[in-house]
Design an enzyme around this catalytic site. Structure first.
Site, short mmCIF file in Angstrom:
data_model
loop_
_atom_site.label_atom_id
_atom_site.label_comp_id
_atom_site.label_asym_id
_atom_site.label_seq_id
_atom_site.Cartn_x
_atom_site.Cartn_y
_atom_site.Cartn_z
CB CYS A 180 1.21 9.93 -13.86
SG CYS A 180 1.61 9.44 -15.54
CG PHE A 191 9.36 -16.18 -12.99
CD1 PHE A 191 8.08 -16.41 -12.51
CD2 PHE A 191 10.45 -16.49 -12.17
CE1 PHE A 191 7.87 -16.92 -11.24
CE2 PHE A 191 10.25 -17.01 -10.90
CZ PHE A 191 8.96 -17.23 -10.43
CB CYS A 211 -1.95 8.65 -22.30
SG CYS A 211 -0.86 8.00 -21.03
CD GLU A 223 5.81 -17.66 -19.05
OE1 GLU A 223 6.64 -16.86 -18.67
OE2 GLU A 223 4.59 -17.58 -18.76
CB CYS A 245 -0.54 15.04 -17.85
SG CYS A 245 -2.05 14.18 -18.23
CD GLN A 262 10.07 -6.43 -19.30
OE1 GLN A 262 9.68 -5.46 -18.67
NE2 GLN A 262 10.52 -7.52 -18.71
CG ASP A 321 11.51 -10.66 -15.13
OD1 ASP A 321 11.03 -9.89 -14.27
OD2 ASP A 321 11.51 -10.40 -16.34
CB CYS A 380 7.90 -5.36 -11.56
SG CYS A 380 6.86 -6.79 -11.24
CG ASP A 404 4.18 -27.55 -10.26
OD1 ASP A 404 4.25 -27.87 -9.05
OD2 ASP A 404 3.12 -27.26 -10.83
C1 LIG Z 1 7.46 -10.20 -15.33
S1 LIG Z 1 7.16 -11.39 -16.55
C2 LIG Z 1 8.78 -11.64 -17.15
C3 LIG Z 1 8.89 -12.33 -18.49
C4 LIG Z 1 10.24 -12.24 -19.19
N1 LIG Z 1 11.34 -12.49 -18.30
C5 LIG Z 1 10.40 -10.89 -19.86
O1 LIG Z 1 11.16 -10.05 -19.36
O2 LIG Z 1 9.76 -10.65 -20.91
C6 LIG Z 1 6.78 -12.79 -15.61
C7 LIG Z 1 6.47 -14.03 -16.41
O3 LIG Z 1 6.33 -15.11 -15.50
C8 LIG Z 1 5.24 -15.91 -15.88
N2 LIG Z 1 4.77 -16.55 -14.64
C9 LIG Z 1 3.86 -16.13 -13.75
N3 LIG Z 1 3.82 -16.95 -12.68
C10 LIG Z 1 4.74 -17.91 -12.91
C11 LIG Z 1 5.18 -19.05 -12.16
N4 LIG Z 1 4.68 -19.32 -10.97
N5 LIG Z 1 6.16 -19.79 -12.69
C12 LIG Z 1 6.70 -19.50 -13.91
N6 LIG Z 1 6.31 -18.46 -14.66
C13 LIG Z 1 5.36 -17.67 -14.15
C14 LIG Z 1 4.26 -14.96 -16.52
O4 LIG Z 1 3.41 -15.66 -17.43
C15 LIG Z 1 5.19 -13.98 -17.24
O5 LIG Z 1 5.49 -14.41 -18.54
#
Ligand SMILES: C[S@@+](CC[C@H](N)C(=O)[O-])C[C@H]1O[C@@H](n2cnc3c(N)ncnc32)[C@H](O)[C@@H]1O
Length: 436
Positions: free
Chosen positions: A76, A294, A154, A315, A67, A258, A361, A388, A345
């Site tokens: 990158c 998550f 890109c 979520e 690139c 994703q 996640d 991540c 919570d």
């Molecule tokens: C990395 S993404 C993963 C989503 C899903 N597992 C996927 O692979 O598509 C993280 C997710 O957690 C949510 N999130 C962020 N902070 C959070 C929290 N404290 N408790 C629950 N969900 C949360 C975000 O809105 C987002 O949708």
């Protein structure tokens, strides 16, 4: 003053690390074992940040970055390293981060899942800025800055998104985007249908006209959302549908999904696999509970719902929970409960004990000790942690290992070749046995 450096290793973030006159030096676009001439740019917390001036003796692992923007665009970091070795390097960075931050000595194999190294991104956020001559340009931020770097193409973006980037770069479009600060593009699994989100302070009437024109004239665009302050208006289709394996996911503007299109089926299979459910329920009559903490729009929730008696998907973003509930409904999965709450919570009020599987996640910040404390108290039998961010994964795993869990496996999913990003999956079991 330039000086010579032979870096010892790559570290998280993309730099190579070496030493000069007793000091740690970090340099981008360098590789371990090669001899470079570098120049110090700044020193922060005793660490010298240098830039490479010349490669004096190149590593055999080095390749010519394809690139023309590499090194200036901040997107990158690894185009100068053979793609197959990038994944190997990331595994070593992950292993070392687990050791350094989590005090976890993981010497077993880390299975590697490598994506196609180019054209993989199905999502991007283009920045819009005004040039000194008044023209509006689109691009990404420069390396370590908030200066916009304009670009025509890109190499890590999908072909569909590159086509749209090319069209938007025309003077005709850019002249119309006054007030827009960011354009987000999300393509579907076939790279054919695209949802656009415009952010900034667009004039409402003008915004509607632009949205309708984008729908009519930009190839593949089926939905345009305009986000101004708290208001969100959507033109065209209300959401994009994205298929992974047997499942189709509705993704509304504002919901998380994703950003890399090639490894998703493999990741979903590894997180939700049949063997984990079978291992958990040797007696098939037992009620099986999974928590997906998550959950986004339910990427893992839907396949889990085929294997577990009940799945509770948690979520924080209400828009994603609404998509998740609709996605479960569309697949007639009535054993899914979608809860809008933070993981913390939710766990504070969660009264059932010993879920069979908890999927975590989290975003880059990780889960954090506050929520992990509550999680450990409800004694899940297995935890599948998708991360991540190796540093926060290492911190969180350190806590879990000190509180009754054992690490069973670590896998690396190289979703973002050419970049420093590291996605991984860690599987844990409770130490006092997995039988009911
Ligand atoms: C990395 S993404 C993963 C989503 C899903 N597992 C996927 O692979 O598509 C993280 C997710 O957690 C949510 N999130 C962020 N902070 C959070 C929290 N404290 N408790 C629950 N969900 C949360 C975000 O809105 C987002 O949708």
């Amino acid at each position: 003053m330039p000086f010579e450096l032979i870096p010892q290793k790559l570290i998280y973030g993309g730099d190579a690390l070496g030493h000069y006159q007793g000091r740690t030096v970090l340099v981008p676009r360098a590789l371990a074992g090669e001899r470079l001439e570098v120049e110090a740019m700044r020193t922060a917390k005793g660490v010298v940040h240098a830039r490479p001036r010349r490669v004096l003796e190149a590593s055999p692992d080095r390749v010519e970055p394809p690139c023309p923007y590499f090194g200036r665009c901040g997107g990158c970091q690894y185009q100068h390293l053979k793609p197959e070795l990038q994944t190997v390097a990331k595994a070593e960075i992950l292993r070392e981060t687990l050791r350094r931050i989590g005090h976890i000595h993981w010497d077993s194999e880390i299975p590697l899942h490598a994506a196609h190294p180019w054209n993989y991104r199905n999502q991007t956020q283009l920045k819009v800025a005004r040039q000194p001559d008044g023209r509006l340009v689109l691009g990404f931020f420069e390396h370590e800055s908030h200066r916009l770097f304009p670009l025509d193409v890109c190499l890590i973006l999908s072909p569909g998104l590159n086509a749209i980037l090319g069209e938007l770069r025309s003077t005709e479009w850019s002249a119309r985007l006054v007030g827009c600060q960011e354009i987000e593009l999300l393509a579907d699994h076939q790279d054919e249908r695209v949802a656009v989100t415009l952010r900034g302070s667009l004039n409402p009437n003008e915004a509607e006209a632009i949205a309708r024109e984008m729908l009519a004239r930009l190839s593949g665009v089926v939905s345009v959302a305009v986000e101004t302050g708290r208001e969100l208006r959507v033109f065209g289709e209300a959401a994009l549908n994205y298929s992974v394996g047997d499942f189709r996911y509705r993704i509304s503007p504002g919901s998380f999904f994703q950003a890399s299109r090639f490894l998703l089926p493999e990741l979903v299979a590894a997180v939700t696999s049949e063997e984990s459910a079978a291992a958990l329920a040797p007696d098939s009559d037992r009620q099986m509970l999974a928590l997906d903490l998550f959950a986004g729009v339910g990427l893992f929730t839907l396949p889990l719902a085929r294997r577990f008696t009940q799945v509770v998907a948690v979520e924080a973003a209400a828009i994603s929970t609404a998509d998740l509930a609709a996605n479960a409904e569309a697949h007639a999965l009535r054993n899914v409960r979608a809860v809008t709450a933070t993981a913390f919570d939710f766990l504070r009020r969660f009264a059932q004990s010993a879920p069979d599987l908890v999927v975590l996640d989290p975003p880059r910040a990780g889960v954090g000790v506050r929520a992990l404390k509550l999680l450990v108290a409800c004694r899940p039998r297995r935890i599948h942690y998708v991360s991540c961010s190796p540093p926060t994964l290492a911190r969180d795993l350190g806590y879990l290992l000190a509180h009754g869990y054992e690490l069973q496996g670590v896998e690396l999913f190289d979703f973002f070749p050419q970049t420093f990003h590291i996605e991984s999956l860690a599987k844990l079991t409770r130490r006092d046995g997995t039988s009911p």
